[in-house]
Design an enzyme around this catalytic site. Structure first.
Site, mmCIF file in Angstrom:
data_model
loop_
_atom_site.group_PDB
_atom_site.id
_atom_site.type_symbol
_atom_site.label_atom_id
_atom_site.label_comp_id
_atom_site.label_asym_id
_atom_site.label_seq_id
_atom_site.Cartn_x
_atom_site.Cartn_y
_atom_site.Cartn_z
ATOM 1 N N ASN A 146 -15.943 -39.997 -40.245
ATOM 2 C CA ASN A 146 -15.208 -40.960 -41.061
ATOM 3 C C ASN A 146 -16.045 -41.398 -42.277
ATOM 4 O OD1 ASN A 146 -13.122 -42.922 -41.609
ATOM 5 N ND2 ASN A 146 -12.621 -42.777 -39.433
ATOM 6 N N PHE A 148 -5.668 -49.360 -41.921
ATOM 7 C CA PHE A 148 -4.537 -48.739 -41.213
ATOM 8 C C PHE A 148 -3.163 -49.292 -41.588
ATOM 9 C CE2 PHE A 148 -7.282 -47.850 -37.129
ATOM 10 C CZ PHE A 148 -7.989 -46.879 -37.808
ATOM 11 N N ASP A 192 -1.846 -38.988 -45.789
ATOM 12 C CA ASP A 192 -0.436 -39.107 -45.413
ATOM 13 C C ASP A 192 -0.365 -39.857 -44.083
ATOM 14 O OD1 ASP A 192 2.248 -38.909 -45.090
ATOM 15 O OD2 ASP A 192 2.350 -36.728 -45.122
ATOM 16 N N GLY A 232 -16.282 -39.336 -50.193
ATOM 17 C CA GLY A 232 -16.494 -38.493 -51.366
ATOM 18 C C GLY A 232 -17.939 -38.023 -51.462
ATOM 19 N N LYS A 263 -12.678 -38.925 -33.301
ATOM 20 C CA LYS A 263 -13.299 -38.999 -34.636
ATOM 21 C C LYS A 263 -14.340 -40.109 -34.661
ATOM 22 C CE LYS A 263 -12.140 -39.162 -39.565
ATOM 23 N NZ LYS A 263 -11.041 -39.034 -40.532
ATOM 24 N N SER A 302 -12.927 -46.089 -37.924
ATOM 25 C CA SER A 302 -12.649 -46.748 -39.197
ATOM 26 C C SER A 302 -13.457 -48.040 -39.268
ATOM 27 C CB SER A 302 -11.162 -47.089 -39.328
ATOM 28 O OG SER A 302 -10.992 -48.001 -40.405
ATOM 29 N N GLY A 324 -5.561 -39.953 -43.421
ATOM 30 C CA GLY A 324 -5.579 -41.111 -44.304
ATOM 31 C C GLY A 324 -4.808 -40.922 -45.587
ATOM 32 N N ASN A 345 -12.730 -47.500 -49.517
ATOM 33 C CA ASN A 345 -11.448 -48.052 -49.087
ATOM 34 C C ASN A 345 -11.628 -49.028 -47.953
ATOM 35 O OD1 ASN A 345 -9.761 -47.275 -46.474
ATOM 36 N ND2 ASN A 345 -11.198 -45.593 -46.868
ATOM 37 N N ASN A 365 -12.655 -50.500 -41.065
ATOM 38 C CA ASN A 365 -11.778 -51.540 -41.619
ATOM 39 C C ASN A 365 -10.869 -52.222 -40.612
ATOM 40 O OD1 ASN A 365 -12.784 -50.988 -44.257
ATOM 41 N ND2 ASN A 365 -11.560 -49.119 -44.234
ATOM 42 N N THR A 366 -11.036 -51.905 -39.336
ATOM 43 C CA THR A 366 -10.355 -52.650 -38.281
ATOM 44 C C THR A 366 -11.449 -53.306 -37.452
ATOM 45 O OG1 THR A 366 -8.447 -51.167 -38.243
ATOM 46 C CG2 THR A 366 -8.861 -52.435 -36.240
#
Ligand SMILES: Cc1cc2nc3c(=O)[nH]c(=O)nc-3n(C[C@H](O)[C@H](O)[C@H](O)COP(=O)(O)O)c2cc1C
Length: 346
Positions: free
Chosen positions: A236, A103, A53, A258, A207, A167, A51, A99, A169-170
């Site tokens: 994740n 993607f 790079d 975090g 993952k 994730s 995430g 976040n 977020n998808t």
């Protein structure tokens, strides 16, 4: 960096790395940190999580921060834009991030080209992982084909592959973790890997989310073992917002990472480690902000660990601090290698 808005700070950090503006960390070369996991050699068990790079733009520079391995991506088959901003928030009081990027990707073709260019300067100093996902506008029933495409394209340029189905977020992505879907998806990914690299297929990992309950983690572990995958990354970001958060106005959408994620990530890892019972190596990730957290993950069953968010709060010196602190703790407790400590608390 923290004076910049979060998206701009991320871009600036990547550009600074690419331009060689970050001072290299002292090289950690300590036999106690060496390990051999899913057929690969690791000089340090501390890696960069996916995430940061996403397009594999600065991979070589990232090893110079002291990481034993680097995972780039998530890359999607076709290029796609990030979700509308705001999509990235700092939680300074908690040393956390939220976040909802979704993607953003230049697409797999560019990712592979970037990696080919990276290898022109010689081999990388540690294993490189390519983390693959699906495009937002790919229908749920066609998800397997997206993962197969990513795996097939990335296998020749990666030491290991990660199928990211966690994730938040998808839309619909996490549904792929469930028993009914995961088997077919993993079979498609494994077949694609075999097509790409029949002689020496790179290890393939999956993952998962730390939000899965015990039953879901057990089912997921069984599905991974049935499909013959080589390892699991847990995990994740979380969609949970722990009551312990000190920050005000925490966004409700997106994934939390975090420090506030650590207790949940550690607890989920422990459950998963019991379920796999040494049959699959695990990569522990979520809220690692220092050597104690990394060591706890290893003792809870992780053969390797990854971090990302704490870099924002602690700076790049954190990577060496975690590595050397880990070596100290292993020696203190009488372990001659990382592998001896894996699962010691179970
Ligand atoms: C800004 C941001 C973007 C991320 N993007 C991805 C991604 O593209 N693919 C992925 O598998 N994980 C992604 N992650 C999750 C991280 O890889 C990691 O699993 C999670 O943040 C927990 O680790 P941490 O607490 O050390 O950050 C992202 C995390 C952050 C903070």
């Amino acid at each position: 960096m923290r004076l910049l808005p979060p998206n701009a700070a991320h871009r600036a950090a990547l550009l600074a790395l690419k331009a060689g503006l970050m001072p290299p960390a002292p090289r950690l070369d300590d036999p106690v940190l060496r390990s051999h996991v899913f057929g690969l050699d690791f000089a340090s068990p501390v890696g960069l999580a996916a995430g940061f790079d996403k397009d594999a733009e600065a991979v070589r520079a990232l090893y110079r921060l002291g990481f034993g391995f680097v995972e780039a991506g998530t890359v999607t088959p076709r290029p796609q834009a990030e979700n509308p901003r705001p999509n990235l928030w700092r939680l300074p009081a908690d040393e956390g991030l939220v976040n909802a990027l979704g993607f953003p990707s230049d697409g797999v073709e560019r990712f592979v080209a970037n990696m080919r260019r990276t290898y022109e300067a010689g081999p990388l100093p540690g294993p490189f992982g390519a983390n693959v996902g699906k495009n937002r506008d790919t229908a749920a029933e066609d998800a397997d084909a997206d993962y197969a495409a990513g795996v097939e394209a990335c296998a020749p340029v990666a030491d290991y592959l990660v199928v990211n189905i966690s994730s938040p977020n998808t839309p619909g992505l996490r549904d792929l973790q469930a028993g009914a879907r995961i088997g077919a998806l993993l079979d498609a990914a494994m077949a694609a890997r075999g097509r790409a690299e029949p002689e020496a297929p790179p290890p393939l990992l999956v993952k998962f989310a730390p939000d899965m309950d015990e039953m879901a983690l057990r089912e997921a572990a069984e599905a991974c073992m049935a499909a013959g995958v080589d390892g699991i990354v847990l995990g994740n970001t979380t969609v949970d917002r722990p009551a312990t958060l000190a920050s005000a106005d925490v966004p409700v959408r997106g994934g939390l990472s975090g420090r506030p994620l650590f207790p949940r990530a550690l607890a989920a890892l422990r459950v998963l480690a019991r379920a796999v019972d040494g049959r699959l190596p695990l990569v522990g990730c979520g809220g690692i902000d220092g050597p104690d957290a990394a060591y706890a993950m290893i003792r809870a069953g992780a053969s390797l660990v990854q971090l990302y968010s704490a870099l924002i709060w602690r700076g790049p010196g954190l990577v060496t601090e975690v590595g050397s602190g880990l070596a100290e703790r292993l020696r203190r407790d009488g372990f001659s290698s990382v592998s001896g400590a894996v699962g010691a608390d179970l």
